[in-house]
Design a protein around this motif. Structure first.
Motif, PDB file in Angstrom:
ATOM      1  N   TRP A   1      39.100  37.931  34.964  1.00 29.74           N
ATOM      2  CA  TRP A   1      38.803  37.293  36.243  1.00 29.74           C
ATOM      3  C   TRP A   1      37.686  37.978  37.022  1.00 29.74           C
ATOM      4  O   TRP A   1      37.522  37.712  38.215  1.00 29.74           O
ATOM      5  CB  TRP A   1      40.068  37.179  37.093  1.00 29.74           C
ATOM      6  N   GLU A   2      36.947  38.859  36.387  1.00 29.25           N
ATOM      7  CA  GLU A   2      35.804  39.473  37.075  1.00 29.25           C
ATOM      8  C   GLU A   2      34.717  38.442  37.368  1.00 29.25           C
ATOM      9  O   GLU A   2      34.079  38.479  38.423  1.00 29.25           O
ATOM     10  CB  GLU A   2      35.234  40.613  36.222  1.00 29.25           C
ATOM     11  N   VAL A   3      34.490  37.532  36.425  1.00 37.17           N
ATOM     12  CA  VAL A   3      33.484  36.493  36.632  1.00 37.17           C
ATOM     13  C   VAL A   3      33.895  35.586  37.787  1.00 37.17           C
ATOM     14  O   VAL A   3      33.060  35.183  38.607  1.00 37.17           O
ATOM     15  CB  VAL A   3      33.286  35.674  35.340  1.00 37.17           C
ATOM     16  N   THR A   4      35.182  35.273  37.861  1.00 40.91           N
ATOM     17  CA  THR A   4      35.669  34.470  38.987  1.00 40.91           C
ATOM     18  C   THR A   4      35.425  35.190  40.305  1.00 40.91           C
ATOM     19  O   THR A   4      34.981  34.580  41.298  1.00 40.91           O
ATOM     20  CB  THR A   4      37.173  34.184  38.820  1.00 40.91           C
TER      21      THR A   4
ATOM     22  N   VAL B   1      32.885  35.679  45.506  1.00 41.98           N
ATOM     23  CA  VAL B   1      32.142  36.508  46.466  1.00 41.98           C
ATOM     24  C   VAL B   1      30.883  35.791  46.921  1.00 41.98           C
ATOM     25  O   VAL B   1      30.564  35.739  48.117  1.00 41.98           O
ATOM     26  CB  VAL B   1      31.807  37.877  45.846  1.00 41.98           C
ATOM     27  N   HIS B   2      30.162  35.215  45.965  1.00 43.54           N
ATOM     28  CA  HIS B   2      28.930  34.509  46.326  1.00 43.54           C
ATOM     29  C   HIS B   2      29.231  33.238  47.114  1.00 43.54           C
ATOM     30  O   HIS B   2      28.484  32.891  48.038  1.00 43.54           O
ATOM     31  CB  HIS B   2      28.125  34.184  45.067  1.00 43.54           C
TER      32      HIS B   2
ATOM     33  N   GLY C   1      21.774  40.978  41.816  1.00 45.16           N
ATOM     34  CA  GLY C   1      21.752  41.970  40.751  1.00 45.16           C
ATOM     35  C   GLY C   1      22.907  42.950  40.820  1.00 45.16           C
ATOM     36  O   GLY C   1      23.545  43.250  39.798  1.00 45.16           O
ATOM     37  N   ILE C   2      23.214  43.436  42.010  1.00 46.03           N
ATOM     38  CA  ILE C   2      24.284  44.421  42.162  1.00 46.03           C
ATOM     39  C   ILE C   2      25.645  43.796  41.855  1.00 46.03           C
ATOM     40  O   ILE C   2      26.452  44.369  41.119  1.00 46.03           O
ATOM     41  CB  ILE C   2      24.261  45.014  43.587  1.00 46.03           C
ATOM     42  N   THR C   3      25.906  42.622  42.419  1.00 49.02           N
ATOM     43  CA  THR C   3      27.194  41.974  42.150  1.00 49.02           C
ATOM     44  C   THR C   3      27.308  41.562  40.678  1.00 49.02           C
ATOM     45  O   THR C   3      28.401  41.600  40.098  1.00 49.02           O
ATOM     46  CB  THR C   3      27.377  40.743  43.049  1.00 49.02           C
TER      47      THR C   3
ATOM     48  N   LYS D   1      25.933  43.207  38.178  1.00 48.27           N
ATOM     49  CA  LYS D   1      26.197  44.453  37.458  1.00 48.27           C
ATOM     50  C   LYS D   1      27.668  44.856  37.573  1.00 48.27           C
ATOM     51  O   LYS D   1      28.276  45.337  36.608  1.00 48.27           O
ATOM     52  CB  LYS D   1      25.293  45.542  38.027  1.00 48.27           C
ATOM     53  N   LEU D   2      28.270  44.657  38.738  1.00 47.33           N
ATOM     54  CA  LEU D   2      29.642  45.092  38.973  1.00 47.33           C
ATOM     55  C   LEU D   2      30.689  44.111  38.438  1.00 47.33           C
ATOM     56  O   LEU D   2      31.771  44.537  38.004  1.00 47.33           O
ATOM     57  CB  LEU D   2      29.868  45.297  40.473  1.00 47.33           C
ATOM     58  N   LEU D   3      30.382  42.798  38.460  1.00 47.29           N
ATOM     59  CA  LEU D   3      31.415  41.813  38.178  1.00 47.29           C
ATOM     60  C   LEU D   3      31.094  40.852  37.031  1.00 47.29           C
ATOM     61  O   LEU D   3      31.998  40.484  36.279  1.00 47.29           O
ATOM     62  CB  LEU D   3      31.691  40.977  39.443  1.00 47.29           C
ATOM     63  N   PHE D   4      29.829  40.460  36.894  1.00 42.75           N
ATOM     64  CA  PHE D   4      29.510  39.424  35.909  1.00 42.75           C
ATOM     65  C   PHE D   4      29.330  39.994  34.503  1.00 42.75           C
ATOM     66  O   PHE D   4      29.818  39.433  33.515  1.00 42.75           O
ATOM     67  CB  PHE D   4      28.238  38.679  36.334  1.00 42.75           C
ATOM     68  N   PHE D   5      28.610  41.115  34.385  1.00 40.35           N
ATOM     69  CA  PHE D   5      28.250  41.642  33.074  1.00 40.35           C
ATOM     70  C   PHE D   5      29.307  42.516  32.390  1.00 40.35           C
ATOM     71  O   PHE D   5      29.305  42.615  31.161  1.00 40.35           O
ATOM     72  CB  PHE D   5      26.935  42.420  33.169  1.00 40.35           C
ATOM     73  N   PRO D   6      30.204  43.193  33.124  1.00 37.04           N
ATOM     74  CA  PRO D   6      31.174  44.061  32.435  1.00 37.04           C
ATOM     75  C   PRO D   6      31.962  43.392  31.319  1.00 37.04           C
ATOM     76  O   PRO D   6      32.147  44.001  30.264  1.00 37.04           O
ATOM     77  CB  PRO D   6      32.076  44.527  33.581  1.00 37.04           C
TER      78      PRO D   6
END
Length: 342
Positions: free
Chosen positions: A262-265, A270-271, A305-307, A309-314
């Motif tokens: 659920w990191e992508v969610t 957030v956006h 980019g920051i969000t 890096k933290l949530l979408f790409f992991p």
């Protein structure tokens, strides 16, 4: 590679046959619940078809995105007489198929009205060589390259692939239909706000689908109940919520049906929250506060980019999807004999 290619062709032949059914049979049923009932078997088929593929890039990046997300949403709108499919002329079966199955938005025009922005052959060749070079180099040095660099190069590969595909489709539809295509992206690096980035510059095909299927219905439904201001915010948040779920499904396909984290969610919620707040603040201030364009762009792209890096790409890194995608690009290069491999 040969069995995968054969399966890919069979899937898309089935998709074309399904589009013909929707146009010639379901399309004769009056728009509404009855037509939706006739279209539902096709929607189920589109959800099931990508599981037949084993290559990540073909299964999740291409087939899922085009069939499960875009095509199914277009057919949902078509069921109720809305969207781009509802606007096709009665005798344009080919245009219906292209619009239903490809990430395109077609606009009719006479030859004298054609724009002169067709892809330059030399630029097209340069981008093709760059795509092959990035894929090959990443494969050769993947063990020694930082994972974040590999991820960035993978992202470059995806962008190049989408650009090349869009250019090829643009030329093909010019020849077949005498039609122009709406752009997929509008220089997202020039975005001056999150609203500008998501609503007017990034992946406009998805925006054109989510607006009539999610944003407008939710806004019309909730505004009389909770007020126009909250209704607008709820519609924005709901739109990002649906996009979040579709991206989670893409990751589900990509990760061989692993349990979602659920990191992508979280990334899209957030956006969605930030865009809703941004729109509300703009309405409250009525444009009274502005920032220099350069600063606005840095802030917008920096936040994305920051969000990311933290949530979408992991999840992509955790399941090794970036490296596996590079392996697949290398196999495709080998299959096409673009490069001699020891």
């Amino acid at each position: 590679m040969e069995p995968e290619l054969k399966c890919f062709i069979e899937i898309w032949l089935a998709a074309v046959a399904s589009a013909v059914y929707c146009r010639e049979i379901a399309g004769r049923i009056p728009a509404g619940a009855a037509r939706l009932f006739a279209v539902l078997p096709v929607a189920y088929l589109f959800v099931a078809l990508p599981f037949r593929l084993s290559y990540l890039s073909i299964r999740g990046g291409v087939t899922f995105f085009l069939l499960v997300w875009l095509a199914n949403f277009k057919l949902l709108l078509f069921s109720f007489g809305a969207g781009s499919l509802a606007g096709n002329p009665p005798d344009s079966l080919l245009e219906f198929i292209c619009t239903a199955l490809l990430p395109v938005k077609i606009k009719r025009c006479r030859p004298s009205q054609f724009s002169a922005d067709l892809p330059n052959p030399l630029i097209f060749l340069f981008k093709t060589v760059a795509l092959v070079a990035i894929a090959s180099s990443c494969y050769a040095y993947r063990e020694s390259i930082d994972p974040n660099v590999v991820l960035f190069l993978c992202f470059c590969n995806v962008c190049l692939f989408m650009d090349l595909t869009s250019a090829a489709v643009r030329v093909a539809l010019r020849v077949l239909l005498g039609a122009e295509l709406e752009p997929h992206f509008d220089r997202p690096h020039l975005s001056t706000s999150l609203q500008n980035f998501w609503g007017r510059r990034w992946n406009l095909m998805v925006t054109d689908i989510l607006r009539p299927s999610v944003y407008l219905p939710v806004r019309r439904l909730l505004s009389p109940l909770i007020g126009k201001r909250l209704g607008l915010s709820a519609a924005i948040f709901a739109t990002f919520g649906v996009s979040a779920l579709m991206h989670e499904l893409i990751f589900y396909y990509l990760t061989a049906r692993s349990n979602p984290t659920w990191e992508v969610t979280q990334f899209f919620l957030v956006h969605g929250f930030c865009v809703a707040v941004e729109v509300d603040v703009k309405k409250e201030l009525r444009g009274g506060v502005t920032f220099p364009a350069v600063l606005s762009r840095v802030m917008t792209l920096g936040f994305v980019g920051i969000t990311g890096k933290l949530l979408f790409f992991p999840p992509l890194m955790r399941h090794g999807i970036a490296l596996e995608s590079m392996d697949e690009y290398r196999t495709i290069v080998r299959f096409l004999n673009w490069e001699k491999i020891e």
